[in-house]
Design an enzyme around this catalytic site. Structure first.
Site, PDB file in Angstrom:
ATOM      1  N   CYS A 206     -15.238   5.325 -27.459  1.00 29.56           N
ATOM      2  CA  CYS A 206     -16.467   6.103 -27.601  1.00 29.56           C
ATOM      3  C   CYS A 206     -17.177   6.362 -26.288  1.00 29.56           C
ATOM      4  O   CYS A 206     -18.326   5.957 -26.093  1.00 29.56           O
ATOM      5  CB  CYS A 206     -17.397   5.378 -28.555  1.00 29.56           C
ATOM      6  SG  CYS A 206     -16.561   5.060 -30.107  1.00 29.56           S
TER       7      CYS A 206
ATOM      8  N   ARG B 291      -6.729   3.708 -15.164  1.00 30.62           N
ATOM      9  CA  ARG B 291      -6.667   4.396 -13.871  1.00 30.62           C
ATOM     10  C   ARG B 291      -7.271   5.807 -13.877  1.00 30.62           C
ATOM     11  O   ARG B 291      -7.991   6.162 -12.943  1.00 30.62           O
ATOM     12  CB  ARG B 291      -5.233   4.413 -13.330  1.00 30.62           C
ATOM     13  CG  ARG B 291      -4.629   3.002 -13.146  1.00 30.62           C
ATOM     14  CD  ARG B 291      -3.379   3.002 -12.294  1.00 30.62           C
ATOM     15  NE  ARG B 291      -3.690   3.326 -10.920  1.00 30.62           N
ATOM     16  CZ  ARG B 291      -3.501   4.500 -10.380  1.00 30.62           C
ATOM     17  NH1 ARG B 291      -2.967   5.482 -11.077  1.00 30.62           N
ATOM     18  NH2 ARG B 291      -3.847   4.721  -9.127  1.00 30.62           N
TER      19      ARG B 291
ATOM     20  N   GLY C 158       0.755  -1.241   0.000  1.00 32.34           N
ATOM     21  CA  GLY C 158       0.000   0.000   0.000  1.00 32.34           C
ATOM     22  C   GLY C 158       0.783   1.287   0.000  1.00 32.34           C
ATOM     23  O   GLY C 158       0.195   2.364  -0.157  1.00 32.34           O
TER      24      GLY C 158
HETATM   25  N1  LLP Z   1      -1.672  -6.821  -0.510  1.00 34.54           N
HETATM   26  C1  LLP Z   1      -3.003  -6.901  -0.651  1.00 34.54           C
HETATM   27  C2  LLP Z   1      -3.759  -7.861   0.141  1.00 34.54           C
HETATM   28  C3  LLP Z   1      -3.663  -6.060  -1.579  1.00 34.54           C
HETATM   29  O1  LLP Z   1      -4.978  -6.130  -1.722  1.00 34.54           O
HETATM   30  C4  LLP Z   1      -2.905  -5.130  -2.343  1.00 34.54           C
HETATM   31  C5  LLP Z   1      -3.544  -4.252  -3.329  1.00 34.54           C
HETATM   32  C6  LLP Z   1      -1.522  -5.112  -2.155  1.00 34.54           C
HETATM   33  C7  LLP Z   1      -0.937  -5.957  -1.221  1.00 34.54           C
HETATM   34  C8  LLP Z   1      -0.625  -4.192  -2.932  1.00 34.54           C
HETATM   35  O2  LLP Z   1      -0.918  -2.857  -2.723  1.00 34.54           O
HETATM   36  P1  LLP Z   1       0.050  -1.762  -3.351  1.00 34.54           P
HETATM   37  O3  LLP Z   1       1.377  -1.886  -2.647  1.00 34.54           O
HETATM   38  O4  LLP Z   1       0.187  -2.041  -4.793  1.00 34.54           O
HETATM   39  O5  LLP Z   1      -0.616  -0.488  -3.072  1.00 34.54           O
HETATM   40  N2  LLP Z   1      -6.028  -0.927  -9.043  1.00 34.54           N
HETATM   41  C9  LLP Z   1      -5.787   0.069  -8.014  1.00 34.54           C
HETATM   42  C10 LLP Z   1      -5.024  -0.509  -6.851  1.00 34.54           C
HETATM   43  C11 LLP Z   1      -5.682  -1.715  -6.223  1.00 34.54           C
HETATM   44  C12 LLP Z   1      -4.917  -2.272  -5.066  1.00 34.54           C
HETATM   45  C13 LLP Z   1      -5.511  -3.559  -4.596  1.00 34.54           C
HETATM   46  N3  LLP Z   1      -4.803  -4.219  -3.555  1.00 34.54           N
HETATM   47  C14 LLP Z   1      -5.083   1.267  -8.624  1.00 34.54           C
HETATM   48  O6  LLP Z   1      -4.817   1.262  -9.833  1.00 34.54           O
HETATM   49  O7  LLP Z   1      -4.800   2.233  -7.928  1.00 34.54           O
END
Ligand code: LLP
Length: 422
Positions: A346, A314, A239
């Protein structure tokens, strides 16, 4: 820091001119930098130095096999959320003992696959899922290593669609009920409790929510140990946010995050697992696109690009900002003017940026969307029957296509017209 820089007026990925790749593979395309990926794994590793730890790359952010291979070779494990991702991780060479399996709804088939592979840990999201894992593990004469994902009810202060740690979010087990569910887990013959898991959201740009969540995990770990559980691992999720607007964003660095980990749970003697996705791959990738037309509207100009919302969703989905830079470096002091960057799909949602200050660009010019390595290619679709775009990996002065652009025939060949319509 990343390895996309101007050299001699041309935007390069490491030592390769992106315009050269455009000439070779056509536009649009994604391009990833090996050195940047490696650097980001290393930075996370260093941030947790002194504590036993494992960086499990959240491969949902970018699951291209070549990207995975780079990250795995740099020492990371993988955080997977589906049987498909598990198969990819194994195919890319990730040792099963470095794979953690997250996700809200693991099916019986996926659980069996993971048990057979001998993965490191299941991050369990609910009591019924725990019961199911126990059942399948017992059938196989195995004990599944399990951490329960707790929902700490902390506001990660991020976009509503990617916040996961508030009580109203669908994720995890309410922390208030955790002790009771751990007690049940402790009585299950197919379950071996190994730790606690937490993940509060994505693109988090302040450390306070982490601090709050980790302190709750700490308290729980101590209580669970008192209850007789062997809490030897803490999976702290992912995150950590990245700077999407380079000019005016400076989110905390992995080092600062590491300090929070150390301060909150570093003395518990637990192995720390983290699941960064975006931070590893986000700024290691760009999306390169060509201007098809420049058109003058009522009071505003549009640049119509050959990339669209199906390639990078995004902006449409989260109102996300991606820096856009021309591949040819503008002259120092070149005038900028606001312009709307749109794709050919579109619907009005197919808008990458409104009134973006850019130097004058014309049909044929190339631009790069920065920070497109995470949640770019993986979230793409063929909407409007636009074939998926290629992915290219650069390493030093080499580049290779790591996912080719499908032909139109290949795209159509996946579908069937039933006999009765012949
Ligand atoms: N661990 C779990 C359980 C997760 O659900 C996620 C992301 C991560 C790790 C990794 O999070 P990160 O380090 O990448 O922030 N599609 C969205 C982001 C969705 C994130 C979902 N879970 C976007 O484009 O911003």
């Amino acid at each position: 820091m990343d390895h996309f820089d101007w050299r001699g007026g041309a935007l390069h990925a490491e030592d390769v001119d992106l315009a050269e790749i455009a000439a070779a593979v056509g536009t649009p395309f994604y391009c990833y930098s090996t050195a940047t990926l490696e650097r980001h794994v290393r930075v996370f590793d260093e941030a947790l130095a002194g504590m036993p730890h494992l960086v499990c790359y959240a491969m949902k952010a970018n699951s291209n096999l070549a990207v995975l291979r780079v990250v795995i070779r740099a020492g990371a494990g993988c955080d997977v959320v589906s049987g498909g991702e598990l198969r990819r991780a194994l195919a890319a060479g990730c040792p099963a003992e470095k794979i953690v399996f997250s996700g809200v709804g693991k099916t019986a088939e996926e659980i069996a696959l993971a048990l057979d592979a001998g993965i490191r840990q299941f991050n369990v999201e609910s009591e019924p899922e725990l019961v199911e894992i126990d059942r399948i593990a017992r059938e196989k004469g195995l004990r599944a290593p399990v951490a329960l994902r707790v929902n700490p009810d902390v506001d990660a202060k991020t976009h509503a669609k990617i916040s996961t740690g508030k009580a109203e979010d669908k994720f995890g087990i309410p922390i208030s009920r955790a002790r009771a569910i751990y007690a049940a887990a402790g009585r299950m013959a197919g379950i071996a409790v190994v730790g606690i898991d937490v993940h509060i959201g994505s693109q988090i740009t302040t450390l306070e929510p982490y601090e709050a969540a980790f302190l709750k995990v700490r308290e729980l770990a101590l209580a669970l140990r008192q209850d007789g559980h062997d809490i030897r691992r803490l999976d702290l999720g992912g995150g950590l946010g990245i700077p999407y607007r380079r000019a005016n964003e400076a989110p905390p660095l992995p080092f600062d995050y590491g300090e929070v980990v150390r301060r909150t749970v570093g003395d518990l003697g637990c192995e720390i697992e983290v699941e960064p996705g975006r931070l590893i791959v986000g700024n290691a990738g760009v999306l390169v696109s060509r201007v098809i037309y420049r058109k003058s509207g009522e009071g505003r100009d549009f640049l119509i690009l050959d990339a669209a919302m199906n390639d990078l969703i995004r902006p449409a989905m989260y109102d996300a900002w991606h820096d856009v830079v021309p591949l040819r470096q503008p002259a120092p002091g070149a005038a900028v003017a606001p312009v709307d960057l749109v794709g050919p799909v579109c619907e009005s949602g197919d808008t990458f940026a409104r009134q973006r200050e850019l130097p004058h660009l014309e049909a044929g010019d190339l631009v790069a969307f920065r920070s497109a390595g995470a949640y770019g290619a993986v979230m793409s679709s063929e909407y409007n029957s636009r074939p998926l775009i290629p992915e290219v990996l650069v390493s030093g002065s080499r580049f290779d296509v790591v996912r080719p652009r499908p032909t139109y025939d290949e795209m159509l060949a996946r579908e069937r017209i039933p006999d009765w319509l012949a």
